[in-house]
Motif scaffolding. Sequence first.
Motif, PDB file in Angstrom:
ATOM      1  N   ALA A  81       7.866 -29.542 -19.260  1.00 40.16           N
ATOM      2  CA  ALA A  81       6.596 -30.412 -19.815  1.00 40.16           C
ATOM      3  C   ALA A  81       7.168 -30.711 -18.045  1.00 40.16           C
ATOM      4  N   SER A  82       5.549 -31.810 -18.082  1.00 39.65           N
ATOM      5  CA  SER A  82       5.352 -32.648 -17.484  1.00 39.65           C
ATOM      6  C   SER A  82       4.693 -33.615 -17.808  1.00 39.65           C
ATOM      7  N   VAL A  83       4.923 -34.771 -17.394  1.00 43.04           N
ATOM      8  CA  VAL A  83       4.787 -36.098 -17.415  1.00 43.04           C
ATOM      9  C   VAL A  83       4.104 -36.769 -16.681  1.00 43.04           C
ATOM     10  N   GLN A  84       2.731 -38.021 -16.913  1.00 46.77           N
ATOM     11  CA  GLN A  84       2.382 -38.510 -15.683  1.00 46.77           C
ATOM     12  C   GLN A  84       2.638 -39.819 -16.339  1.00 46.77           C
ATOM     13  N   ARG A  85       2.808 -40.727 -16.504  1.00 46.93           N
ATOM     14  CA  ARG A  85       2.883 -41.689 -17.290  1.00 46.93           C
ATOM     15  C   ARG A  85       1.156 -42.798 -16.545  1.00 46.93           C
ATOM     16  N   PRO A  86       0.310 -43.673 -17.471  1.00 45.50           N
ATOM     17  CA  PRO A  86       0.168 -44.084 -18.268  1.00 45.50           C
ATOM     18  C   PRO A  86      -0.808 -42.612 -20.003  1.00 45.50           C
ATOM     19  N   ASP A  87      -0.864 -42.264 -18.789  1.00 43.52           N
ATOM     20  CA  ASP A  87      -2.019 -40.516 -19.713  1.00 43.52           C
ATOM     21  C   ASP A  87      -2.068 -39.169 -19.294  1.00 43.52           C
ATOM     22  N   LYS A  88      -1.418 -38.775 -18.940  1.00 44.69           N
ATOM     23  CA  LYS A  88      -0.854 -37.113 -18.830  1.00 44.69           C
ATOM     24  C   LYS A  88       0.404 -36.484 -19.741  1.00 44.69           C
ATOM     25  N   LEU A  89      -0.041 -35.260 -19.680  1.00 45.74           N
ATOM     26  CA  LEU A  89       0.938 -34.706 -20.218  1.00 45.74           C
ATOM     27  C   LEU A  89       0.890 -33.024 -20.192  1.00 45.74           C
ATOM     28  N   VAL A  90       1.226 -32.114 -19.822  1.00 47.27           N
ATOM     29  CA  VAL A  90       0.811 -30.738 -19.809  1.00 47.27           C
ATOM     30  C   VAL A  90       2.453 -30.178 -20.186  1.00 47.27           C
ATOM     31  N   ALA A  91       2.729 -29.245 -21.453  1.00 45.28           N
ATOM     32  CA  ALA A  91       3.775 -28.817 -21.859  1.00 45.28           C
ATOM     33  C   ALA A  91       3.309 -27.532 -22.503  1.00 45.28           C
ATOM     34  N   ARG A  92       4.369 -26.086 -21.990  1.00 43.11           N
ATOM     35  CA  ARG A  92       4.602 -24.679 -22.223  1.00 43.11           C
ATOM     36  C   ARG A  92       5.901 -24.686 -23.234  1.00 43.11           C
ATOM     37  N   ARG A  93       5.495 -23.670 -23.851  1.00 39.53           N
ATOM     38  CA  ARG A  93       6.852 -23.457 -24.823  1.00 39.53           C
ATOM     39  C   ARG A  93       6.230 -22.085 -25.484  1.00 39.53           C
ATOM     40  N   LYS A  94       7.373 -21.330 -24.638  1.00 37.22           N
ATOM     41  CA  LYS A  94       7.787 -19.705 -25.423  1.00 37.22           C
ATOM     42  C   LYS A  94       9.244 -19.321 -25.839  1.00 37.22           C
ATOM     43  N   GLY A  95       8.723 -18.259 -26.948  1.00 38.86           N
ATOM     44  CA  GLY A  95      10.199 -18.442 -26.912  1.00 38.86           C
ATOM     45  C   GLY A  95      10.226 -16.989 -28.444  1.00 38.86           C
ATOM     46  N   ASP A  96      10.866 -17.426 -29.440  1.00 41.12           N
ATOM     47  CA  ASP A  96      10.693 -16.199 -30.226  1.00 41.12           C
ATOM     48  C   ASP A  96       9.907 -16.410 -31.657  1.00 41.12           C
ATOM     49  N   LEU A  97       9.714 -18.192 -31.761  1.00 42.82           N
ATOM     50  CA  LEU A  97       8.459 -17.746 -32.877  1.00 42.82           C
ATOM     51  C   LEU A  97       7.445 -18.912 -32.088  1.00 42.82           C
ATOM     52  N   VAL A  98       7.019 -18.895 -31.025  1.00 35.32           N
ATOM     53  CA  VAL A  98       5.889 -19.905 -30.539  1.00 35.32           C
ATOM     54  C   VAL A  98       5.770 -18.934 -28.958  1.00 35.32           C
ATOM     55  N   ASN A  99       4.351 -19.639 -29.248  1.00 34.35           N
ATOM     56  CA  ASN A  99       3.951 -19.063 -27.411  1.00 34.35           C
ATOM     57  C   ASN A  99       2.620 -19.846 -27.143  1.00 34.35           C
ATOM     58  N   GLN A 100       3.000 -21.248 -26.537  1.00 29.55           N
ATOM     59  CA  GLN A 100       1.803 -22.075 -26.429  1.00 29.55           C
ATOM     60  C   GLN A 100       1.901 -23.647 -25.358  1.00 29.55           C
ATOM     61  N   ALA A 101       0.351 -23.306 -25.391  1.00 27.19           N
ATOM     62  CA  ALA A 101       0.274 -24.626 -23.609  1.00 27.19           C
ATOM     63  C   ALA A 101      -0.238 -25.746 -24.417  1.00 27.19           C
ATOM     64  N   PHE A 102      -0.183 -27.081 -23.962  1.00 26.32           N
ATOM     65  CA  PHE A 102      -0.476 -27.831 -24.656  1.00 26.32           C
ATOM     66  C   PHE A 102      -0.962 -28.779 -23.428  1.00 26.32           C
ATOM     67  N   TYR A 103      -2.063 -28.836 -23.146  1.00 29.79           N
ATOM     68  CA  TYR A 103      -2.661 -30.406 -22.553  1.00 29.79           C
ATOM     69  C   TYR A 103      -2.845 -31.519 -22.701  1.00 29.79           C
ATOM     70  N   TYR A 104      -3.016 -32.775 -21.455  1.00 32.57           N
ATOM     71  CA  TYR A 104      -3.387 -33.813 -22.149  1.00 32.57           C
ATOM     72  C   TYR A 104      -3.973 -34.783 -20.949  1.00 32.57           C
ATOM     73  N   ASP A 105      -4.954 -34.964 -20.878  1.00 32.79           N
ATOM     74  CA  ASP A 105      -5.853 -35.606 -19.402  1.00 32.79           C
ATOM     75  C   ASP A 105      -5.644 -36.310 -19.852  1.00 32.79           C
ATOM     76  N   GLY A 106      -5.966 -37.682 -21.035  1.00 35.38           N
ATOM     77  CA  GLY A 106      -6.353 -38.915 -20.523  1.00 35.38           C
ATOM     78  C   GLY A 106      -6.966 -39.060 -21.531  1.00 35.38           C
ATOM     79  N   LYS A 107      -8.562 -37.862 -22.054  1.00 32.40           N
ATOM     80  CA  LYS A 107      -9.067 -37.665 -22.852  1.00 32.40           C
ATOM     81  C   LYS A 107      -9.139 -36.959 -24.189  1.00 32.40           C
ATOM     82  N   ASN A 108      -9.377 -35.920 -23.440  1.00 32.19           N
ATOM     83  CA  ASN A 108      -8.664 -34.923 -25.093  1.00 32.19           C
ATOM     84  C   ASN A 108      -7.118 -33.916 -24.386  1.00 32.19           C
ATOM     85  N   LEU A 109      -7.020 -33.626 -25.245  1.00 30.59           N
ATOM     86  CA  LEU A 109      -6.451 -33.092 -25.798  1.00 30.59           C
ATOM     87  C   LEU A 109      -6.839 -31.656 -26.346  1.00 30.59           C
ATOM     88  N   SER A 110      -5.473 -30.851 -25.379  1.00 31.49           N
ATOM     89  CA  SER A 110      -5.873 -29.355 -25.929  1.00 31.49           C
ATOM     90  C   SER A 110      -4.322 -28.216 -26.242  1.00 31.49           C
TER      91      SER A 110
END
Length: 261
Positions: A81-110
């Motif tokens: 996960a990479s975080v920049q306050r106050p309004d930015k985050l991107v995270a990726r997780r991959k493993g036995d149960l999940v493979n997913q990417a999460f984005y937040y740019d201060g306006k939208n969540l994807s």
Amino acid sequence: MFNRVSRTMRLATALALLPAGALPVVAVAQPTGIDPQATAILKRSIDYISGLKAFSVDTTSTIEVVLTSGQKIQFDNAAVASVQRPDKLVARRKGDLVNQAFYYDGKNLSLYNPDQKVYATVPAPDTLEAMLDFARESLDIIVPAGDLLYRNAYELLTADVKSGFVVGKGVVGGVRCDHLAFRNAEVDWQIWIQEGAKPLPRKYVITSTQVAGAPQFAVLVSWNTAPKFAPGTFAFTPAKGAKKIEFLPLTSGGAPAQGGK
């Protein structure tokens, strides 16, 4: 089978031959109440993280599942996960149960699932904390590293703690840490916090005491407290051929509504 038994016996024999001082000392009775030293170390760590303008974390986690037979099965998962306050985050997780990417740019969540090549995007609040609440309460999504982002994380962690104490010193990934243990009505949890000027959490272990077999969730954490993010790090661009879908709305009971896409 014989080889496995032999290895077990050799390990047991080796442990039996160790001097008593080489093994951890197990207290006969758990300390009662909340040790102020334990909460002070925890608060210092949370305050330090809250003061970081930007950081990235790599985690390796293991979750246990208890079968009806009582046997435990473990599943592993890695996340960054990479975080920049106050309004930015991107995270990726991959493993036995999940493979997913999460984005937040201060306006939208994807949220993007590369295996299925599907993604969903919704407008989101304009701060990290408000976004975390929105994701959990409206979409039933727990964001990777989300617990570390709340300014009041210390109050959230200790709100229902019944006991807490300093276990002692420990080493996680070659880093010397203070080992703390806490308990509330439903879980026991431990945290290892790095010594020195950067009191960063290095390991968590959560034990579900109200679940048969007391399954555990364990996380190892490595940190970069001075990251340099490239332009566009937090922007989500759908992969070629990815299909847009909609998040399932939650019902009043907190479960996704039937019939969502």
